[in-house]
Design an enzyme around this catalytic site. Structure first.
Site, PDB file in Angstrom:
ATOM      1  N   PHE A 130       0.870  -1.168   0.000  1.00  0.00           N
ATOM      2  CA  PHE A 130       0.000   0.000   0.000  1.00  0.00           C
ATOM      3  C   PHE A 130       0.911   1.224   0.000  1.00  0.00           C
ATOM      4  CE2 PHE A 130      -2.504   3.467   1.700  1.00  0.00           C
ATOM      5  CZ  PHE A 130      -3.483   3.478   0.731  1.00  0.00           C
ATOM      6  N   THR A 131       0.444   2.279  -0.635  1.00  0.00           N
ATOM      7  CA  THR A 131       1.294   3.451  -0.909  1.00  0.00           C
ATOM      8  C   THR A 131       2.006   3.981   0.347  1.00  0.00           C
ATOM      9  OG1 THR A 131      -0.691   4.810  -0.714  1.00  0.00           O
ATOM     10  CG2 THR A 131      -0.020   4.160  -2.935  1.00  0.00           C
ATOM     11  N   LYS A 264     -11.715   4.385   7.814  1.00  0.00           N
ATOM     12  CA  LYS A 264     -12.437   3.445   6.934  1.00  0.00           C
ATOM     13  C   LYS A 264     -13.455   2.667   7.782  1.00  0.00           C
ATOM     14  CE  LYS A 264      -8.594   4.307   4.376  1.00  0.00           C
ATOM     15  NZ  LYS A 264      -7.533   5.222   4.830  1.00  0.00           N
ATOM     16  N   ARG A 388      -5.565   3.939  -9.548  1.00  0.00           N
ATOM     17  CA  ARG A 388      -4.750   2.991  -8.792  1.00  0.00           C
ATOM     18  C   ARG A 388      -3.983   2.156  -9.810  1.00  0.00           C
ATOM     19  NH1 ARG A 388      -4.715   4.359  -3.154  1.00  0.00           N
ATOM     20  NH2 ARG A 388      -3.419   5.760  -4.330  1.00  0.00           N
ATOM     21  N   PHE A 455       0.947  10.476  -6.744  1.00  0.00           N
ATOM     22  CA  PHE A 455      -0.434  10.495  -7.254  1.00  0.00           C
ATOM     23  C   PHE A 455      -1.281  11.595  -6.624  1.00  0.00           C
ATOM     24  CE2 PHE A 455      -2.096   8.474  -3.437  1.00  0.00           C
ATOM     25  CZ  PHE A 455      -0.969   7.815  -2.960  1.00  0.00           C
TER      26      PHE A 455
HETATM   27  N1  F0G Z   1      -3.599   1.152   4.858  1.00  0.00           N
HETATM   28  C1  F0G Z   1      -4.547   1.011   3.924  1.00  0.00           C
HETATM   29  C2  F0G Z   1      -4.918  -0.347   3.439  1.00  0.00           C
HETATM   30  C3  F0G Z   1      -5.202   2.149   3.428  1.00  0.00           C
HETATM   31  O1  F0G Z   1      -6.141   2.004   2.499  1.00  0.00           O
HETATM   32  C4  F0G Z   1      -4.827   3.431   3.917  1.00  0.00           C
HETATM   33  C5  F0G Z   1      -5.442   4.628   3.391  1.00  0.00           C
HETATM   34  C6  F0G Z   1      -3.817   3.516   4.876  1.00  0.00           C
HETATM   35  C7  F0G Z   1      -3.230   2.351   5.333  1.00  0.00           C
HETATM   36  C8  F0G Z   1      -3.350   4.839   5.419  1.00  0.00           C
HETATM   37  O2  F0G Z   1      -4.268   5.371   6.282  1.00  0.00           O
HETATM   38  O3  F0G Z   1      -5.043   7.466   5.138  1.00  0.00           O
HETATM   39  O4  F0G Z   1      -5.511   7.049   7.564  1.00  0.00           O
HETATM   40  O5  F0G Z   1      -3.225   7.574   6.796  1.00  0.00           O
HETATM   41  N2  F0G Z   1      -6.105   4.631   2.343  1.00  0.00           N
HETATM   42  C9  F0G Z   1      -6.822   5.752   1.774  1.00  0.00           C
HETATM   43  C10 F0G Z   1      -7.495   5.297   0.506  1.00  0.00           C
HETATM   44  C11 F0G Z   1      -6.030   6.993   1.599  1.00  0.00           C
HETATM   45  O6  F0G Z   1      -8.111   6.139  -0.152  1.00  0.00           O
HETATM   46  O7  F0G Z   1      -7.439   4.105   0.196  1.00  0.00           O
HETATM   47  P1  F0G Z   1      -4.520   6.953   6.446  1.00  0.00           P
END
Ligand code: F0G
Length: 464
Positions: A130-131, A264, A388, A455
């Protein structure tokens, strides 16, 4: 007038709407101008210029009346807030970890964890990157290595658990680099970048057994673990009669620590945590959170935010909630499948992922077909989605070469409890409209590239 007896019984959301937020429709000409001004990046649009916002399910949830009532019970003490203890209790009760360090969002927990556990030269295996997670691993001197099953990279493969770890790949990494160079194995379920694909309980157990033999801890990215628990209930033999809450607790029990973006699953607009059973790690994290976030009993949050989270956790594990949440994603996805639009299969937990390679086969990946598709959908209807694919994948930390991942996707992400079935129909029809004019679509050229997580802020123009 008479109605035929329905051959099936529909389900509906387990809530009704008490407050509404008006949204504004724009014209096609306005949207073409807005996206041009935003450098063809949907992250750079103003939200007031968006009609239906499916950029992300992060922090975009609608809170319940009970959560809002909890906001009024915020104990805004600098130290020892009552809401912190409520949150701790909710995390321990539903996720099962002993110790809790609150953070303002997920990446803050990832940062603290990475700084504590990773040493330069370490290798962190995970079921797809994950990014933000990968970036924090790299900033701490580590290298991420992907050990997800091959099916995850194939949008058309309909295996039920495409988020699984390949035990053979994980074994190979352990043999090659040695367990001492692996500070932990990082597991996420469902896997965001793979199209919201879940991991099975059986696979999680196998990972745990392997890691135990080599004394390697497991860190769970629990961001959408409740959606994962729902998929286990629906798809894995032996779990039909178990509640999502029970499944979640079992799933977490095979791991040592978790990082969490509560924006989430936990039905709030801000918040996160690091939770662990490891007392040593807890003590270090509790110390480091003070440096970056705030005291260990608020971690960058207001007391009221922690209360909303504590209450959100309780609501989020209810079976009827999670069925409606994932059910809405399935409703949208099935519409698109019925019309022959290429999406990642099976339909994911938090989003429908459009397969931009199949959608725009004439646009080379170097011209960012998924990025172009997000723009074309926005121009058509004002629906905002997220790239993505190659733009999100960024560059190799060592060589500087661009990553061109097999999955070149557009994520159509559903906030929880925010939009109705009618909104889903509008979205599906817009995607169909763009699909029907796909031959005319053009790719993009990047004109500005930020150093980190490009991105979010990159800018583009139309390619020749
Ligand atoms: N891990 C996963 C699987 C995520 O999807 C995200 C965030 C994070 C960690 C980081 O958490 O944003 O609270 O700092 N995902 C968002 C998305 C940005 O749009 O999927 P965060």
């Amino acid at each position: 007038m008479s109605y035929a007896k329905p051959s099936r019984r529909s389900w509906a959301e387990p809530w009704k709407i008490k407050m509404v937020e008006p949204i504004r429709m724009t014209t096609l000409a306005e949207r073409a101008k807005f996206i041009f001004e935003a450098g063809y990046n949907t992250f750079l649009l103003r939200s007031e210029d968006v009609y239906i916002d499916l950029l992300t399910d992060s922090g975009t949830n609608a809170m319940s009346d009970r959560q809002w009532a909890g906001m009024m019970l915020g104990d805004e003490a600098y130290a020892g807030s009552k809401n912190f203890y409520n949150l701790w209790e909710a995390v321990t009760q539903h996720y099962g970890y002993k110790y809790l360090v609150p953070t303002h969002q997920g990446r803050a927990a990832e940062h603290i964890l990475s700084q504590i556990m990773i040493h330069p030269g370490d290798v962190i295996p995970g079921n797809m990157y994950f990014t933000t997670t990968r970036l924090h691993q790299e900033l701490a001197g580590g290298t991420f290595t992907d050990v997800i099953v091959d099916e995850a990279h194939d949008p058309a493969n309909e295996a039920p658990f495409k988020g699984n770890v390949s035990i053979a790949k994980l074994k190979r990494v352990i043999d090659e680099v040695g367990a001492r160079k692996i500070p932990y194995v990082c597991i996420a379920g469902p896997v965001n970048m793979a199209g919201g694909q879940p991991q099975s309980m059986e696979n999680m157990r196998a990972v745990r057994d392997l890691c135990k033999r080599h004394d390697i801890p497991i860190v769970l990215d629990a961001t959408r673990a409740i959606e994962n628990a729902y998929f286990i209930q629906q798809r894995e033999p032996g779990y039909k009669t178990k509640s999502v809450a029970e499944i979640l607790k079992e799933y977490c029990s095979y791991t040592d620590t978790c990082t969490m973006s509560a924006k989430k699953d936990a039905l709030v607009n801000i918040g996160g945590w690091l939770a662990t059973n490891d007392q040593g790690l807890y003590e270090e994290a509790r110390n480091l959170v003070v440096v970056y976030e705030g005291l260990h009993t608020y971690g960058g949050l207001a007391g009221r935010d922690m209360e909303a989270m504590a209450r959100g956790i309780v609501e989020s594990v209810a079976d009827d909630h999670i069925r409606a949440r994932v059910g809405q994603v399935e409703y949208l996805g099935n519409h698109l499948l019925d019309w022959g639009i290429p999406i990642v299969k099976p339909i994911g937990g938090h989003a429908v992922f459009l397969d931009a390679r199949a959608f725009y086969p004439h646009i080379p990946q170097s011209q960012y077909p998924a990025q172009a598709l997000t723009c074309d959908i926005y121009i058509d209807s004002g629906v905002r989605t997220m790239e993505r694919g190659a733009v999100s994948a960024g560059r190799d930390a060592k060589t500087g070469e661009e990553h061109f991942p097999k999955l070149e996707l557009v994520r159509v992400t559903l906030p929880r409890r925010v939009y109705t079935q009618a909104h889903m129909d509008v979205v599906a029809e817009s995607v169909l409209e763009v699909y029907e004019h796909r031959e005319q679509a053009r790719g993009l050229r990047m004109t500005y590239e930020p150093k980190y997580l490009r991105f979010f802020q990159a800018r583009f123009e139309r390619a020749e």
